[in-house]
Design a protein around this motif. Structure first.
Motif, PDB file in Angstrom:
ATOM      1  N   ILE A   1       3.201  18.798  13.261  1.00 22.75           N
ATOM      2  CA  ILE A   1       3.711  19.953  12.513  1.00 22.75           C
ATOM      3  C   ILE A   1       2.609  20.985  12.331  1.00 22.75           C
ATOM      4  N   LEU A   2       1.388  20.540  11.999  1.00 22.26           N
ATOM      5  CA  LEU A   2       0.265  21.475  11.870  1.00 22.26           C
ATOM      6  C   LEU A   2       0.034  22.229  13.173  1.00 22.26           C
ATOM      7  N   ALA A   3       0.021  21.478  14.292  1.00 20.59           N
ATOM      8  CA  ALA A   3      -0.207  22.112  15.589  1.00 20.59           C
ATOM      9  C   ALA A   3       0.907  23.090  15.918  1.00 20.59           C
ATOM     10  N   TYR A   4       2.140  22.721  15.603  1.00 22.01           N
ATOM     11  CA  TYR A   4       3.275  23.609  15.876  1.00 22.01           C
ATOM     12  C   TYR A   4       3.129  24.919  15.099  1.00 22.01           C
TER      13      TYR A   4
ATOM     14  N   LEU B   1       0.359  26.282  13.859  1.00 25.44           N
ATOM     15  CA  LEU B   1      -0.781  27.059  14.343  1.00 25.44           C
ATOM     16  C   LEU B   1      -0.504  27.659  15.721  1.00 25.44           C
ATOM     17  N   LEU B   2       0.274  26.976  16.535  1.00 20.34           N
ATOM     18  CA  LEU B   2       0.641  27.535  17.839  1.00 20.34           C
ATOM     19  C   LEU B   2       1.502  28.788  17.679  1.00 20.34           C
ATOM     20  N   GLN B   3       2.374  28.797  16.670  1.00 20.13           N
ATOM     21  CA  GLN B   3       3.181  29.992  16.427  1.00 20.13           C
ATOM     22  C   GLN B   3       2.311  31.159  15.986  1.00 20.13           C
ATOM     23  N   LEU B   4       1.214  30.852  15.291  1.00 17.68           N
ATOM     24  CA  LEU B   4       0.359  31.898  14.735  1.00 17.68           C
ATOM     25  C   LEU B   4      -0.711  32.362  15.711  1.00 17.68           C
ATOM     26  N   TRP B   5      -1.245  31.435  16.532  1.00 18.83           N
ATOM     27  CA  TRP B   5      -2.384  31.756  17.399  1.00 18.83           C
ATOM     28  C   TRP B   5      -2.043  31.767  18.879  1.00 18.83           C
ATOM     29  N   GLY B   6      -0.917  31.227  19.264  1.00 17.00           N
ATOM     30  CA  GLY B   6      -0.564  31.152  20.671  1.00 17.00           C
ATOM     31  C   GLY B   6      -0.942  29.815  21.277  1.00 17.00           C
ATOM     32  N   PRO B   7      -0.427  29.546  22.501  1.00 12.18           N
ATOM     33  CA  PRO B   7      -0.651  28.242  23.129  1.00 12.18           C
ATOM     34  C   PRO B   7      -2.053  28.099  23.726  1.00 12.18           C
ATOM     35  N   SER B   8      -2.862  27.279  23.112  1.00 10.43           N
ATOM     36  CA  SER B   8      -4.176  26.916  23.633  1.00 10.43           C
ATOM     37  C   SER B   8      -4.590  25.612  22.965  1.00 10.43           C
ATOM     38  N   MET B   9      -5.771  25.115  23.293  1.00 12.36           N
ATOM     39  CA  MET B   9      -6.252  23.883  22.681  1.00 12.36           C
ATOM     40  C   MET B   9      -6.735  24.092  21.249  1.00 12.36           C
ATOM     41  N   LEU B  10      -7.014  25.344  20.873  1.00 13.44           N
ATOM     42  CA  LEU B  10      -7.557  25.596  19.535  1.00 13.44           C
ATOM     43  C   LEU B  10      -6.617  25.145  18.421  1.00 13.44           C
ATOM     44  N   PRO B  11      -5.324  25.529  18.419  1.00 15.80           N
ATOM     45  CA  PRO B  11      -4.433  25.045  17.357  1.00 15.80           C
ATOM     46  C   PRO B  11      -4.358  23.527  17.289  1.00 15.80           C
ATOM     47  N   ALA B  12      -4.357  22.877  18.461  1.00 17.16           N
ATOM     48  CA  ALA B  12      -4.281  21.415  18.477  1.00 17.16           C
ATOM     49  C   ALA B  12      -5.547  20.794  17.895  1.00 17.16           C
ATOM     50  N   ALA B  13      -6.718  21.306  18.285  1.00 21.40           N
ATOM     51  CA  ALA B  13      -7.982  20.758  17.774  1.00 21.40           C
ATOM     52  C   ALA B  13      -8.093  20.932  16.263  1.00 21.40           C
ATOM     53  N   VAL B  14      -7.706  22.116  15.774  1.00 25.93           N
ATOM     54  CA  VAL B  14      -7.757  22.369  14.330  1.00 25.93           C
ATOM     55  C   VAL B  14      -6.768  21.473  13.590  1.00 25.93           C
ATOM     56  N   ALA B  15      -5.558  21.309  14.138  1.00 24.75           N
ATOM     57  CA  ALA B  15      -4.551  20.467  13.493  1.00 24.75           C
ATOM     58  C   ALA B  15      -5.021  19.017  13.410  1.00 24.75           C
ATOM     59  N   LEU B  16      -5.553  18.499  14.505  1.00 22.05           N
ATOM     60  CA  LEU B  16      -6.047  17.117  14.524  1.00 22.05           C
ATOM     61  C   LEU B  16      -7.201  16.940  13.540  1.00 22.05           C
ATOM     62  N   ALA B  17      -8.101  17.928  13.496  1.00 21.51           N
ATOM     63  CA  ALA B  17      -9.253  17.824  12.601  1.00 21.51           C
ATOM     64  C   ALA B  17      -8.839  17.898  11.135  1.00 21.51           C
ATOM     65  N   LEU B  18      -7.897  18.791  10.813  1.00 19.15           N
ATOM     66  CA  LEU B  18      -7.460  18.923   9.423  1.00 19.15           C
ATOM     67  C   LEU B  18      -6.815  17.643   8.920  1.00 19.15           C
ATOM     68  N   HIS B  19      -5.900  17.076   9.721  1.00 18.24           N
ATOM     69  CA  HIS B  19      -5.198  15.874   9.277  1.00 18.24           C
ATOM     70  C   HIS B  19      -6.146  14.684   9.170  1.00 18.24           C
ATOM     71  N   ASN B  20      -6.852  14.383  10.243  1.00 19.58           N
ATOM     72  CA  ASN B  20      -7.720  13.203  10.243  1.00 19.58           C
ATOM     73  C   ASN B  20      -8.961  13.405   9.375  1.00 19.58           C
TER      74      ASN B  20
ATOM     75  N   THR C   1      -3.213  13.539  20.557  1.00 20.31           N
ATOM     76  CA  THR C   1      -3.581  14.550  21.550  1.00 20.31           C
ATOM     77  C   THR C   1      -2.617  14.530  22.720  1.00 20.31           C
ATOM     78  N   ALA C   2      -2.294  13.333  23.194  1.00 17.88           N
ATOM     79  CA  ALA C   2      -1.371  13.221  24.327  1.00 17.88           C
ATOM     80  C   ALA C   2      -0.007  13.794  23.989  1.00 17.88           C
ATOM     81  N   ILE C   3       0.505  13.493  22.803  1.00 18.57           N
ATOM     82  CA  ILE C   3       1.861  13.922  22.451  1.00 18.57           C
ATOM     83  C   ILE C   3       1.937  15.419  22.178  1.00 18.57           C
ATOM     84  N   LEU C   4       0.814  16.039  21.788  1.00 19.06           N
ATOM     85  CA  LEU C   4       0.835  17.471  21.502  1.00 19.06           C
ATOM     86  C   LEU C   4       1.118  18.291  22.753  1.00 19.06           C
ATOM     87  N   GLY C   5       1.048  17.658  23.920  1.00 15.66           N
ATOM     88  CA  GLY C   5       1.401  18.354  25.142  1.00 15.66           C
ATOM     89  C   GLY C   5       2.840  18.833  25.161  1.00 15.66           C
TER      90      GLY C   5
END
Length: 488
Positions: A349-352, A354-373, A428-432
């Motif tokens: 949900i975090l990655a989703y 951030l992707l709406q706000l920043w666009g599709p790249s690895m940055l939203p996913a990395a930030v989402a994973l870091a925030l949660h974990n 990470t795999a599922i965020l694809g």
């Protein structure tokens, strides 16, 4: 200071993450990300709790799927834990827990459709593997003394029920309660593949620009997680578990012929299904590996290592927010709220968002994973640091942080971080599925193009990759003499 081997291991992982940054796509591609971010926070500040009755149906279905799936998974996991000493059982459990809940949901959707059984099994199967591993470790650590006090000739079942289970019951109960919270998060994200949980309505709200409705959904979800100790009472659990299946919703009848066809035809590699010979099979597999599997593996590993180090940095920065050695009650309360939100929001949900706000790249996913974990590890380390007694003349401020507390919690911090390495890989795999070119992207693309044979091979590769990272993590923890199963 932390011991030299732990410092060297930490620096090595930081170096790998820095190298990975050169190969990562971390661009912000939206035209006006700050305006979109402002609209999102305005939606959080002005939630619309009465926009549609679907909000509360989504909450109810999310809870129902979580209770049903976790209950089925815990019962199955407990039975598997009793025979976990057998290698074949351990390998089976490692395999089923290495496949993410969303991947299981995508598989079951192909023959069950949007039937409630799809969501229940998507949670129950990987959770059974997780429960089996943890329950077996808890049972193995049970005090052997009570068994010696039983009368001679006591049966195996009676010995187990009266001498082992009571000694472990509190740990089993506590871990199962934690898994229920995880189950609520898993249930929420199942909505992103079409099941009627929070994720389904959240995606619809964002796609229509209804940020106040999305804010209401997120706030209701945070309240649901935060109030678990109040509404999940032991005496009420039988009622919840018994009632949950009746609130899963309806679905079309299951066509068992579709189930049989999926396993006997759909997932069979096309060259075998068409009797094209070994040469065609080798060409098919080679094309799959070169065009999809290897790029997916590479991007998954790159994003995982970046997110792992980001998680560690955030956790080290976050734990003083709730530690009793820093600030006053107001600051610690604010820190607790931040960490509760960070660790309660599923990475997907975090990655989703951030992707709406920043666009599709690895940055939203990395930030989402870091925030949660990072929120999870920061919370645990912050609690642990609060139990440390300092000298009356101990330094304050940054010196207290750097020279008094970090050296004392660093080994536990690394244990937690390495323990979550495999979890970060799974996510990470599922965020694809959201459009990032990790393995999940290629799995979802294969399913969308009705090439289930390719999708199943990619899912198997994902599982093997997760199992490999888990084994490497356990090896590193043993070499550094870190706790195998960190607790706080």
């Amino acid at each position: 200071m932390p011991s030299s081997p732990t410092v060297r291991a930490s620096l090595l992982f930081v170096l790998v993450a820095v190298v990975c940054l050169f190969f990562a796509d971390i661009a912000i591609t939206t035209a006006n990300p700050w305006r979109d971010l402002g609209r999102f926070f305005m939606g959080i500040a002005t939630p619309d709790f009465f926009s549609t009755e679907g909000l509360y149906i989504a909450i109810l279905r999310t809870v129902a799927f979580a209770f049903t799936g976790v209950a089925l998974g815990s019962i199955s996991g407990f039975l598997l834990a009793l025979v976990y000493r057998f290698r074949v059982v351990r390998l089976f459990c490692a395999f089923i827990r290495s496949i993410h809940e969303l991947f299981w949901a995508l598989i079951f959707l192909q023959f069950f459709g949007f039937h409630p059984l799809t969501g229940v099994l998507a949670i129950a199967i990987p959770y059974a593997g997780i429960f089996a591993k943890v329950y077996s470790e808890i049972l193995d650590e049970a005090d052997p003394e009570p068994r010696k006090l039983l009368p001679f000739g006591t049966g195996v079942i009676s010995t187990f029920l009266y001498a082992r289970v009571p000694d472990c019951w509190e740990q089993i109960r506590t871990y199962t309660a934690y898994r229920l919270e995880c189950g609520l998060r898993s249930s929420a994200i199942l909505g992103f593949v079409g099941l009627p949980t929070i994720g389904f309505y959240l995606e619809a709200s964002f796609s229509q620009g209804q940020y106040s409705e999305a804010g209401a959904l997120l706030i209701l979800f945070y309240v649901l997680i935060a109030t678990i100790p109040w509404w999940v009472r032991p005496k009420l659990l039988p009622f919840y578990i018994g009632a949950a299946p009746f609130f899963l919703g309806d679905g079309l009848p299951i066509v068992w012929g579709n189930v049989a066809r999926f396993f006997t035809e759909d997932i069979v590699p096309a060259p075998i299904r068409n009797n094209e010979g070994l040469g065609s099979l080798a060409s098919w597999f080679s094309d799959l590996m070169i065009t999809e599997a290897l790029p997916g593996i590479w991007n998954t590993l790159v994003l995982t290592q970046i997110a792992l180090v980001f998680t560690g940095v955030l956790a080290l920065l976050a734990f003083p927010l709730i530690s009793t050695h820093f600030g006053g009650p107001v600051r610690r309360t604010t820190g607790h709220v931040f960490l509760v939100i960070a660790r309660s929001t599923p990475e997907y949900i975090l990655a989703y968002i951030l992707l709406q706000l920043w666009g599709p790249s690895m940055l939203p996913a990395a930030v989402a994973l870091a925030l949660h974990n990072g929120g999870i590890i920061g919370h645990l380390i912050g609690r642990q640091s609060s139990g440390i007694r300092l000298r009356t003349d101990a330094s304050s401020g940054i010196n207290r942080y750097a020279f008094e507390l970090v050296p004392r919690v660093y080994r536990s911090f690394l244990a937690f971080l390495f323990y979550r390495w495999e979890i970060i890989m799974r996510e990470t795999a599922i965020l694809g599925i959201l459009g990032i070119a990790t393995l999940g992207f290629y799995v979802d693309s294969a399913i969308q193009s009705i090439r289930f044979d390719r999708a199943m091979v990619l899912i198997l590769i994902t599982a093997l990759l997760n199992i490999g990272i888990d084994a490497l993590s356990r090896y590193i923890r043993r070499r550094l003499a870190l706790q195998t199963m960190p607790t706080c």
